[in-house]
Motif scaffolding. Structure first.
Motif, PDB file in Angstrom:
ATOM      1  N   VAL A   1       9.036  -7.101  -6.290  1.00  0.00           N
ATOM      2  CA  VAL A   1       8.339  -6.388  -5.214  1.00  0.00           C
ATOM      3  C   VAL A   1       9.124  -5.160  -4.755  1.00  0.00           C
ATOM      4  O   VAL A   1       8.528  -4.115  -4.471  1.00  0.00           O
TER       5      VAL A   1
ATOM      6  N   VAL B   1       7.492  -1.450  -4.060  1.00  0.00           N
ATOM      7  CA  VAL B   1       7.427  -0.825  -2.738  1.00  0.00           C
ATOM      8  C   VAL B   1       8.073   0.553  -2.790  1.00  0.00           C
ATOM      9  O   VAL B   1       7.525   1.529  -2.259  1.00  0.00           O
TER      10      VAL B   1
ATOM     11  N   THR C   1       1.230   3.197   5.425  1.00  0.00           N
ATOM     12  CA  THR C   1       1.426   1.747   5.439  1.00  0.00           C
ATOM     13  C   THR C   1       0.134   1.021   5.078  1.00  0.00           C
ATOM     14  O   THR C   1       0.159   0.046   4.320  1.00  0.00           O
ATOM     15  N   LEU C   2      -0.978   1.495   5.595  1.00  0.00           N
ATOM     16  CA  LEU C   2      -2.274   0.887   5.291  1.00  0.00           C
ATOM     17  C   LEU C   2      -2.577   0.973   3.802  1.00  0.00           C
ATOM     18  O   LEU C   2      -2.980  -0.014   3.176  1.00  0.00           O
TER      19      LEU C   2
ATOM     20  N   LEU D   1      -0.403   1.502   1.282  1.00  0.00           N
ATOM     21  CA  LEU D   1       0.596   0.763   0.507  1.00  0.00           C
ATOM     22  C   LEU D   1       0.344  -0.739   0.559  1.00  0.00           C
ATOM     23  O   LEU D   1       0.349  -1.412  -0.471  1.00  0.00           O
ATOM     24  N   THR D   2       0.100  -1.273   1.752  1.00  0.00           N
ATOM     25  CA  THR D   2      -0.151  -2.710   1.860  1.00  0.00           C
ATOM     26  C   THR D   2      -1.499  -3.094   1.258  1.00  0.00           C
ATOM     27  O   THR D   2      -1.634  -4.200   0.725  1.00  0.00           O
ATOM     28  N   GLY D   3      -2.464  -2.186   1.318  1.00  0.00           N
ATOM     29  CA  GLY D   3      -3.760  -2.467   0.709  1.00  0.00           C
ATOM     30  C   GLY D   3      -3.682  -2.621  -0.801  1.00  0.00           C
ATOM     31  O   GLY D   3      -4.478  -3.340  -1.405  1.00  0.00           O
TER      32      GLY D   3
ATOM     33  N   LEU E   1      -0.449  -3.317  -2.455  1.00  0.00           N
ATOM     34  CA  LEU E   1       0.594  -4.270  -2.830  1.00  0.00           C
ATOM     35  C   LEU E   1       0.293  -5.722  -2.475  1.00  0.00           C
ATOM     36  O   LEU E   1       0.657  -6.620  -3.233  1.00  0.00           O
ATOM     37  N   VAL E   2      -0.354  -5.974  -1.353  1.00  0.00           N
ATOM     38  CA  VAL E   2      -0.609  -7.372  -0.966  1.00  0.00           C
ATOM     39  C   VAL E   2      -1.482  -8.093  -1.992  1.00  0.00           C
ATOM     40  O   VAL E   2      -1.117  -9.180  -2.445  1.00  0.00           O
TER      41      VAL E   2
ATOM     42  N   SER F   1      -0.067 -11.114  -4.279  1.00  0.00           N
ATOM     43  CA  SER F   1      -0.716 -12.418  -4.112  1.00  0.00           C
ATOM     44  C   SER F   1      -1.395 -12.915  -5.381  1.00  0.00           C
ATOM     45  O   SER F   1      -1.312 -14.097  -5.711  1.00  0.00           O
TER      46      SER F   1
END
Length: 67
Positions: free
Chosen positions: A14, A18, A38-39, A41-43, A45-46, A50
């Motif tokens: 990870v 990132v 952030t929105l 990137l997390t959209g 990577l999560v 997962s």
């Protein structure tokens, strides 16, 4: 011990994702607010973590312990 190994391997995969995502977002949207970066990137990577990385690491660890 398996849990510690799994956590370490997930982190090992990870962290570069990132970092690469931050570099890409800095070049694509240098003036974007931090919240938007952030929105995005997390959209990305999560779900990747997962649905892809965690099962792959679990499969690799299971293979190591089977031998």
């Amino acid at each position: 011990m398996r849990r510690v190994l799994r956590i370490f391997l997930v982190w090992l995969v990870v962290w570069p994702l990132v970092m690469a995502g931050l570099v890409i977002l800095r070049t694509i949207g240098p003036h974007w607010p931090m919240a938007v970066r952030t929105l995005v990137l997390t959209g990305v990577l999560v779900p990747l973590i997962s649905l892809g990385i965690t099962p792959l690491v679990a499969w690799l660890i299971a293979g190591l312990y089977r031998q």
